[in-house]
Design a protein around this motif. Structure first.
Motif, PDB file in Angstrom:
ATOM      1  N   PRO A 113       0.844  -1.200   0.000  1.00 43.61           N
ATOM      2  CA  PRO A 113       0.000   0.000   0.000  1.00 43.61           C
ATOM      3  C   PRO A 113       0.877   1.248   0.000  1.00 43.61           C
ATOM      4  CG  PRO A 113      -0.761  -1.572   1.650  1.00 43.61           C
ATOM      5  CD  PRO A 113       0.583  -2.049   1.156  1.00 43.61           C
ATOM      6  N   ARG A 114       0.403   2.287  -0.633  1.00 43.28           N
ATOM      7  CA  ARG A 114       1.148   3.554  -0.693  1.00 43.28           C
ATOM      8  C   ARG A 114       0.182   4.730  -0.524  1.00 43.28           C
ATOM      9  NH1 ARG A 114       6.116   2.128  -2.701  1.00 43.28           N
ATOM     10  NH2 ARG A 114       6.121   0.309  -4.065  1.00 43.28           N
ATOM     11  N   HIS A 115       0.723   5.837  -0.056  1.00 40.35           N
ATOM     12  CA  HIS A 115      -0.043   7.082   0.017  1.00 40.35           C
ATOM     13  C   HIS A 115       0.189   7.856  -1.280  1.00 40.35           C
ATOM     14  CE1 HIS A 115       3.653   9.307   0.883  1.00 40.35           C
ATOM     15  NE2 HIS A 115       3.932   8.349   1.762  1.00 40.35           N
ATOM     16  N   GLY A 116      -0.548   8.926  -1.449  1.00 39.92           N
ATOM     17  CA  GLY A 116      -0.516   9.684  -2.696  1.00 39.92           C
ATOM     18  C   GLY A 116       0.872  10.060  -3.178  1.00 39.92           C
ATOM     19  N   TYR A 117       1.663  10.679  -2.312  1.00 42.07           N
ATOM     20  CA  TYR A 117       3.003  11.108  -2.719  1.00 42.07           C
ATOM     21  C   TYR A 117       3.867   9.905  -3.078  1.00 42.07           C
ATOM     22  CZ  TYR A 117       7.479  13.522  -2.684  1.00 42.07           C
ATOM     23  OH  TYR A 117       8.710  14.019  -3.043  1.00 42.07           O
ATOM     24  N   GLY A 118       3.706   8.806  -2.326  1.00 44.41           N
ATOM     25  CA  GLY A 118       4.445   7.589  -2.635  1.00 44.41           C
ATOM     26  C   GLY A 118       4.060   7.014  -3.986  1.00 44.41           C
ATOM     27  N   ILE A 119       2.770   7.088  -4.317  1.00 41.71           N
ATOM     28  CA  ILE A 119       2.305   6.610  -5.626  1.00 41.71           C
ATOM     29  C   ILE A 119       2.905   7.457  -6.737  1.00 41.71           C
ATOM     30  CG2 ILE A 119       0.291   6.325  -7.129  1.00 41.71           C
ATOM     31  CD1 ILE A 119      -1.329   5.698  -4.541  1.00 41.71           C
ATOM     32  N   VAL A 120       2.891   8.771  -6.566  1.00 35.05           N
ATOM     33  CA  VAL A 120       3.454   9.672  -7.580  1.00 35.05           C
ATOM     34  C   VAL A 120       4.913   9.329  -7.855  1.00 35.05           C
ATOM     35  CG1 VAL A 120       4.140  12.073  -8.017  1.00 35.05           C
ATOM     36  CG2 VAL A 120       1.855  11.572  -7.162  1.00 35.05           C
ATOM     37  N   GLY A 121       5.697   9.144  -6.805  1.00 39.19           N
ATOM     38  CA  GLY A 121       7.114   8.819  -6.972  1.00 39.19           C
ATOM     39  C   GLY A 121       7.325   7.457  -7.610  1.00 39.19           C
ATOM     40  N   GLU A 122       6.527   6.488  -7.199  1.00 38.59           N
ATOM     41  CA  GLU A 122       6.662   5.137  -7.751  1.00 38.59           C
ATOM     42  C   GLU A 122       6.288   5.120  -9.231  1.00 38.59           C
ATOM     43  OE1 GLU A 122       7.716   1.071  -7.178  1.00 38.59           O
ATOM     44  OE2 GLU A 122       8.047   2.872  -5.984  1.00 38.59           O
ATOM     45  N   THR A 166      -4.769  14.921 -10.894  1.00 42.94           N
ATOM     46  CA  THR A 166      -4.866  13.763 -11.784  1.00 42.94           C
ATOM     47  C   THR A 166      -4.801  12.474 -10.985  1.00 42.94           C
ATOM     48  OG1 THR A 166      -3.799  15.009 -13.562  1.00 42.94           O
ATOM     49  CG2 THR A 166      -3.829  12.613 -13.781  1.00 42.94           C
ATOM     50  N   LEU A 167      -3.866  12.400 -10.039  1.00 36.71           N
ATOM     51  CA  LEU A 167      -3.718  11.198  -9.221  1.00 36.71           C
ATOM     52  C   LEU A 167      -5.020  10.864  -8.513  1.00 36.71           C
ATOM     53  CD1 LEU A 167      -2.187   8.928  -7.757  1.00 36.71           C
ATOM     54  CD2 LEU A 167      -1.607  10.639  -6.021  1.00 36.71           C
ATOM     55  N   TYR A 168      -5.615  11.836  -7.838  1.00 38.58           N
ATOM     56  CA  TYR A 168      -6.809  11.538  -7.062  1.00 38.58           C
ATOM     57  C   TYR A 168      -8.014  11.278  -7.950  1.00 38.58           C
ATOM     58  CZ  TYR A 168      -4.118  11.975  -2.918  1.00 38.58           C
ATOM     59  OH  TYR A 168      -3.170  11.750  -1.947  1.00 38.58           O
ATOM     60  N   GLY A 169      -8.042  11.837  -9.149  1.00 43.03           N
ATOM     61  CA  GLY A 169      -9.080  11.482 -10.119  1.00 43.03           C
ATOM     62  C   GLY A 169      -8.957  10.023 -10.531  1.00 43.03           C
ATOM     63  N   VAL A 170      -7.715   9.601 -10.805  1.00 51.25           N
ATOM     64  CA  VAL A 170      -7.458   8.199 -11.175  1.00 51.25           C
ATOM     65  C   VAL A 170      -7.806   7.287  -9.997  1.00 51.25           C
ATOM     66  CG1 VAL A 170      -5.648   6.518 -11.758  1.00 51.25           C
ATOM     67  CG2 VAL A 170      -5.712   8.735 -12.916  1.00 51.25           C
ATOM     68  N   LEU A 171      -7.347   7.631  -8.801  1.00 51.65           N
ATOM     69  CA  LEU A 171      -7.640   6.805  -7.626  1.00 51.65           C
ATOM     70  C   LEU A 171      -9.141   6.696  -7.376  1.00 51.65           C
ATOM     71  CD1 LEU A 171      -4.832   7.880  -5.146  1.00 51.65           C
ATOM     72  CD2 LEU A 171      -5.184   5.579  -6.094  1.00 51.65           C
ATOM     73  N   ASP A 172      -9.866   7.810  -7.507  1.00 51.68           N
ATOM     74  CA  ASP A 172     -11.317   7.781  -7.306  1.00 51.68           C
ATOM     75  C   ASP A 172     -11.983   6.812  -8.274  1.00 51.68           C
ATOM     76  OD1 ASP A 172     -11.165   9.614  -5.242  1.00 51.68           O
ATOM     77  OD2 ASP A 172     -11.822  11.329  -6.455  1.00 51.68           O
ATOM     78  N   ARG A 173     -11.538   6.831  -9.560  1.00 50.29           N
ATOM     79  CA  ARG A 173     -12.094   5.918 -10.555  1.00 50.29           C
ATOM     80  C   ARG A 173     -11.759   4.466 -10.225  1.00 50.29           C
ATOM     81  NH1 ARG A 173      -9.414   7.085 -15.107  1.00 50.29           N
ATOM     82  NH2 ARG A 173      -9.023   9.171 -14.439  1.00 50.29           N
ATOM     83  N   LEU A 174     -10.506   4.224  -9.824  1.00 55.50           N
ATOM     84  CA  LEU A 174     -10.087   2.865  -9.498  1.00 55.50           C
ATOM     85  C   LEU A 174     -10.814   2.335  -8.268  1.00 55.50           C
ATOM     86  CD1 LEU A 174      -6.254   3.178 -10.217  1.00 55.50           C
ATOM     87  CD2 LEU A 174      -7.981   2.006 -11.622  1.00 55.50           C
ATOM     88  N   VAL A 175     -11.052   3.197  -7.276  1.00 55.05           N
ATOM     89  CA  VAL A 175     -11.814   2.802  -6.092  1.00 55.05           C
ATOM     90  C   VAL A 175     -13.257   2.494  -6.498  1.00 55.05           C
ATOM     91  CG1 VAL A 175     -12.776   3.618  -3.894  1.00 55.05           C
ATOM     92  CG2 VAL A 175     -10.341   3.964  -4.401  1.00 55.05           C
ATOM     93  N   ALA A 176     -13.861   3.364  -7.312  1.00 57.80           N
ATOM     94  CA  ALA A 176     -15.244   3.152  -7.757  1.00 57.80           C
ATOM     95  C   ALA A 176     -15.384   1.851  -8.543  1.00 57.80           C
ATOM     96  CB  ALA A 176     -15.717   4.332  -8.605  1.00 57.80           C
ATOM     97  N   ASP A 177     -14.343   1.488  -9.286  1.00 60.14           N
ATOM     98  CA  ASP A 177     -14.353   0.252 -10.077  1.00 60.14           C
ATOM     99  C   ASP A 177     -13.973  -0.979  -9.256  1.00 60.14           C
ATOM    100  OD1 ASP A 177     -15.081   1.719 -12.302  1.00 60.14           O
ATOM    101  OD2 ASP A 177     -13.055   1.776 -13.159  1.00 60.14           O
ATOM    102  N   GLY A 178     -13.618  -0.776  -7.983  1.00 59.68           N
ATOM    103  CA  GLY A 178     -13.259  -1.895  -7.113  1.00 59.68           C
ATOM    104  C   GLY A 178     -11.866  -2.454  -7.347  1.00 59.68           C
ATOM    105  N   LEU A 179     -11.007  -1.691  -8.033  1.00 64.59           N
ATOM    106  CA  LEU A 179      -9.658  -2.166  -8.336  1.00 64.59           C
ATOM    107  C   LEU A 179      -8.642  -1.768  -7.266  1.00 64.59           C
ATOM    108  CD1 LEU A 179      -9.611  -1.427 -12.176  1.00 64.59           C
ATOM    109  CD2 LEU A 179     -10.411  -3.475 -10.967  1.00 64.59           C
ATOM    110  N   VAL A 180      -8.968  -0.734  -6.515  1.00 67.72           N
ATOM    111  CA  VAL A 180      -8.121  -0.197  -5.439  1.00 67.72           C
ATOM    112  C   VAL A 180      -9.050   0.117  -4.275  1.00 67.72           C
ATOM    113  CG1 VAL A 180      -6.739   1.843  -4.794  1.00 67.72           C
ATOM    114  CG2 VAL A 180      -6.362   0.739  -6.983  1.00 67.72           C
ATOM    115  N   GLU A 181      -8.520   0.023  -3.066  1.00 65.58           N
ATOM    116  CA  GLU A 181      -9.318   0.398  -1.900  1.00 65.58           C
ATOM    117  C   GLU A 181      -8.433   1.103  -0.876  1.00 65.58           C
ATOM    118  OE1 GLU A 181     -10.934  -3.304  -0.633  1.00 65.58           O
ATOM    119  OE2 GLU A 181      -9.051  -4.011   0.217  1.00 65.58           O
ATOM    120  N   PRO A 182      -9.039   1.977  -0.064  1.00 67.65           N
ATOM    121  CA  PRO A 182      -8.250   2.596   1.003  1.00 67.65           C
ATOM    122  C   PRO A 182      -7.734   1.519   1.945  1.00 67.65           C
ATOM    123  CG  PRO A 182     -10.336   3.757   0.702  1.00 67.65           C
ATOM    124  CD  PRO A 182     -10.418   2.491  -0.102  1.00 67.65           C
TER     125      PRO A 182
END
Length: 110
Positions: A16-25, A40-56
């Motif tokens: 698992p990573r936080h936002g800044y960690g995701i950006v760097g990775e 852009t990152l949080y837009g992508v994360l919101d879509r991935l969460v809504a699609d069930g591909l990523v979760e907090p």
């Protein structure tokens, strides 16, 4: 799947990573080609969460700021694996065409 979503999922495969960690990775994985801005990152994360591909995963406070961590779901692993296969197949098809390519005869026109 967008390139940004592909790399965000890839960034979350191992831990698992936080936002800044995701950006760097994502920057490292893409050799700097994909530069995610926060919006852009949080837009992508919101879509991935809504699609069930990523979760907090969890939230932590670091230096007085809240960090939300995200993790890949099993559906996210499946979707990423399918996208890897699709891209590999596309690359093979293009590589085969390029290996077989011969410049067209221009009939003396240059």
């Amino acid at each position: 799947m967008t390139e940004q979503a592909f790399f965000v999922l890839t960034a979350l495969v191992d831990t698992p990573r936080h936002g800044y960690g995701i950006v760097g990775e994502v920057s490292g994985l893409s050799d700097g080609r994909v530069k995610l801005k926060v919006g852009t990152l949080y837009g992508v994360l919101d879509r991935l969460v809504a699609d069930g591909l990523v979760e907090p995963d969890r939230e932590e406070v670091a230096n007085g700021r809240l960090r939300r961590y995200y993790r890949l779901t099993e559906d996210g692993r499946t979707a990423l694996a399918a996208e890897v296969q699709r891209q590999a197949s596309n690359a093979r098809a293009a590589s085969e065409r390029l290996r077989a390519w011969r410049p067209a005869d221009t009939g003396g026109l240059a």
